[in-house]
Write a protein that holds these residues in place. Structure first.
Motif, mmCIF file in Angstrom:
data_model
loop_
_atom_site.group_PDB
_atom_site.id
_atom_site.type_symbol
_atom_site.label_atom_id
_atom_site.label_comp_id
_atom_site.label_asym_id
_atom_site.label_seq_id
_atom_site.Cartn_x
_atom_site.Cartn_y
_atom_site.Cartn_z
ATOM 1 N N GLY A 177 -0.891 -2.462 -26.347
ATOM 2 C CA GLY A 177 -0.063 -2.978 -25.271
ATOM 3 C C GLY A 177 0.936 -1.994 -24.692
ATOM 4 O O GLY A 177 1.111 -1.936 -23.475
ATOM 5 N N PRO A 178 1.623 -1.214 -25.532
ATOM 6 C CA PRO A 178 2.590 -0.270 -24.974
ATOM 7 C C PRO A 178 1.962 0.762 -24.018
ATOM 8 O O PRO A 178 2.572 1.112 -23.014
ATOM 9 N N GLU A 179 0.760 1.229 -24.339
ATOM 10 C CA GLU A 179 0.080 2.176 -23.431
ATOM 11 C C GLU A 179 -0.250 1.500 -22.100
ATOM 12 O O GLU A 179 -0.062 2.090 -21.034
ATOM 13 N N LEU A 180 -0.758 0.277 -22.181
ATOM 14 C CA LEU A 180 -1.062 -0.472 -20.958
ATOM 15 C C LEU A 180 0.206 -0.721 -20.152
ATOM 16 O O LEU A 180 0.218 -0.536 -18.933
ATOM 17 N N SER A 181 1.252 -1.136 -20.817
ATOM 18 C CA SER A 181 2.520 -1.404 -20.133
ATOM 19 C C SER A 181 3.059 -0.149 -19.456
ATOM 20 O O SER A 181 3.581 -0.216 -18.339
ATOM 21 N N ALA A 182 2.938 0.991 -20.133
ATOM 22 C CA ALA A 182 3.423 2.251 -19.556
ATOM 23 C C ALA A 182 2.623 2.621 -18.309
ATOM 24 O O ALA A 182 3.195 3.059 -17.306
ATOM 25 N N GLU A 183 1.312 2.424 -18.353
ATOM 26 C CA GLU A 183 0.487 2.746 -17.183
ATOM 27 C C GLU A 183 0.774 1.782 -16.039
ATOM 28 O O GLU A 183 0.855 2.187 -14.875
ATOM 29 N N ILE A 184 0.956 0.516 -16.345
ATOM 30 C CA ILE A 184 1.311 -0.464 -15.310
ATOM 31 C C ILE A 184 2.630 -0.067 -14.658
ATOM 32 O O ILE A 184 2.754 -0.076 -13.429
ATOM 33 N N SER A 185 3.604 0.311 -15.460
ATOM 34 C CA SER A 185 4.905 0.733 -14.924
ATOM 35 C C SER A 185 4.779 1.973 -14.052
ATOM 36 O O SER A 185 5.416 2.076 -12.997
ATOM 37 N N ARG A 186 3.963 2.928 -14.488
ATOM 38 C CA ARG A 186 3.756 4.144 -13.702
ATOM 39 C C ARG A 186 3.166 3.805 -12.331
ATOM 40 O O ARG A 186 3.644 4.276 -11.295
ATOM 41 N N LEU A 187 2.149 2.940 -12.328
ATOM 42 C CA LEU A 187 1.505 2.556 -11.069
ATOM 43 C C LEU A 187 2.438 1.732 -10.186
ATOM 44 O O LEU A 187 2.443 1.885 -8.965
ATOM 45 N N GLN A 188 3.220 0.855 -10.785
ATOM 46 C CA GLN A 188 4.182 0.069 -10.007
ATOM 47 C C GLN A 188 5.220 0.975 -9.354
ATOM 48 O O GLN A 188 5.652 0.729 -8.229
ATOM 49 N N GLY A 189 5.624 2.031 -10.052
ATOM 50 C CA GLY A 189 6.565 2.998 -9.477
ATOM 51 C C GLY A 189 5.965 3.728 -8.284
ATOM 52 O O GLY A 189 6.626 3.920 -7.259
ATOM 53 N N ILE A 190 4.691 4.123 -8.412
ATOM 54 C CA ILE A 190 4.011 4.784 -7.295
ATOM 55 C C ILE A 190 3.905 3.835 -6.116
ATOM 56 O O ILE A 190 4.185 4.206 -4.973
ATOM 57 N N LEU A 191 3.510 2.589 -6.388
ATOM 58 C CA LEU A 191 3.383 1.597 -5.320
ATOM 59 C C LEU A 191 4.720 1.370 -4.623
ATOM 60 O O LEU A 191 4.778 1.306 -3.387
ATOM 61 N N ALA A 192 5.782 1.275 -5.372
ATOM 62 C CA ALA A 192 7.110 1.093 -4.773
ATOM 63 C C ALA A 192 7.460 2.285 -3.885
ATOM 64 O O ALA A 192 8.003 2.112 -2.778
ATOM 65 N N ASP A 193 7.137 3.489 -4.340
ATOM 66 C CA ASP A 193 7.394 4.686 -3.530
ATOM 67 C C ASP A 193 6.588 4.659 -2.238
ATOM 68 O O ASP A 193 7.102 4.961 -1.157
ATOM 69 N N VAL A 194 5.312 4.299 -2.347
ATOM 70 C CA VAL A 194 4.441 4.258 -1.162
ATOM 71 C C VAL A 194 4.935 3.204 -0.180
ATOM 72 O O VAL A 194 4.997 3.446 1.031
ATOM 73 N N GLU A 195 5.280 2.038 -0.687
ATOM 74 C CA GLU A 195 5.742 0.972 0.201
ATOM 75 C C GLU A 195 7.118 1.268 0.784
ATOM 76 O O GLU A 195 7.475 0.740 1.823
ATOM 77 N N GLY A 196 7.872 2.132 0.124
ATOM 78 C CA GLY A 196 9.199 2.492 0.621
ATOM 79 C C GLY A 196 9.194 3.649 1.603
ATOM 80 O O GLY A 196 10.238 3.985 2.160
ATOM 81 N N LEU A 197 8.030 4.251 1.829
ATOM 82 C CA LEU A 197 7.960 5.359 2.775
ATOM 83 C C LEU A 197 8.303 4.895 4.180
ATOM 84 O O LEU A 197 7.821 3.862 4.645
ATOM 85 N N VAL A 198 9.119 5.656 4.842
ATOM 86 C CA VAL A 198 9.502 5.348 6.213
ATOM 87 C C VAL A 198 8.632 6.199 7.138
ATOM 88 O O VAL A 198 8.486 7.401 6.936
ATOM 89 N N ASP A 199 8.061 5.567 8.126
ATOM 90 C CA ASP A 199 7.238 6.269 9.096
ATOM 91 C C ASP A 199 8.170 7.044 10.025
ATOM 92 O O ASP A 199 8.895 6.441 10.819
ATOM 93 N N PRO A 200 8.195 8.384 9.950
ATOM 94 C CA PRO A 200 9.185 9.157 10.704
ATOM 95 C C PRO A 200 9.019 9.103 12.220
ATOM 96 O O PRO A 200 9.983 9.328 12.948
ATOM 97 N N ILE A 201 7.837 8.789 12.699
ATOM 98 C CA ILE A 201 7.647 8.743 14.150
ATOM 99 C C ILE A 201 7.478 7.318 14.665
ATOM 100 O O ILE A 201 7.259 7.101 15.841
#
Length: 122
Positions: free
Chosen positions: A56-80
């Motif tokens: 479980g801890p390995e799965l939880s760590a990977e889920i957290s890593r992916l959730q962080g990437i998703l949050a970063d992607v969704e937080g990107l501001v379109d500069p133009i």
């Protein structure tokens, strides 16, 4: 002339060849998001292996890593700002890649959460 592209991830195709391959179902992770990605390799380091974990801890760590990437992607501001479809082909390509990335991340997070839940029920 026909070049065999083999199994190529979307971001690799866009960066190296300038096109977005047909969408896959289920969506595939981008190379840069894959758990086995190594930026020092030739871009094929991730392979086709899905993430699997023995606990479980390995799965939880990977889920957290992916959730962080998703949050970063969704937080990107379109500069133009959003452009109308068809006005700029490169912009359209990059927005399509971004949407595929979001969908692949959501799919993989959901898949891993299901695996984690079923492992806890055992």
């Amino acid at each position: 002339i026909c070049y065999p592209y083999g199994s190529m991830r979307d971001d690799y195709a866009v960066i190296h060849y300038g096109f977005l391959p047909p969408a896959e179902n289920p969506p595939r992770m981008l190379l840069v998001d894959h758990y086995a990605f190594d930026p020092k390799e030739d871009g094929k380091s991730a392979g086709e292996q899905e993430f699997t974990a023995s606990d479980g801890p390995e799965l939880s760590a990977e889920i957290s890593r992916l959730q962080g990437i998703l949050a970063d992607v969704e937080g990107l501001v379109d500069p133009i700002g959003p452009l109308p479809p068809g006005q700029d082909a490169l912009y359209d390509l990059l927005m399509a890649l971004r949407e595929r990335r979001r969908e692949a991340l959501k799919y993989e997070i959901s898949r891993l959460q299901t695996v984690l839940k079923s492992s806890k029920e055992l």
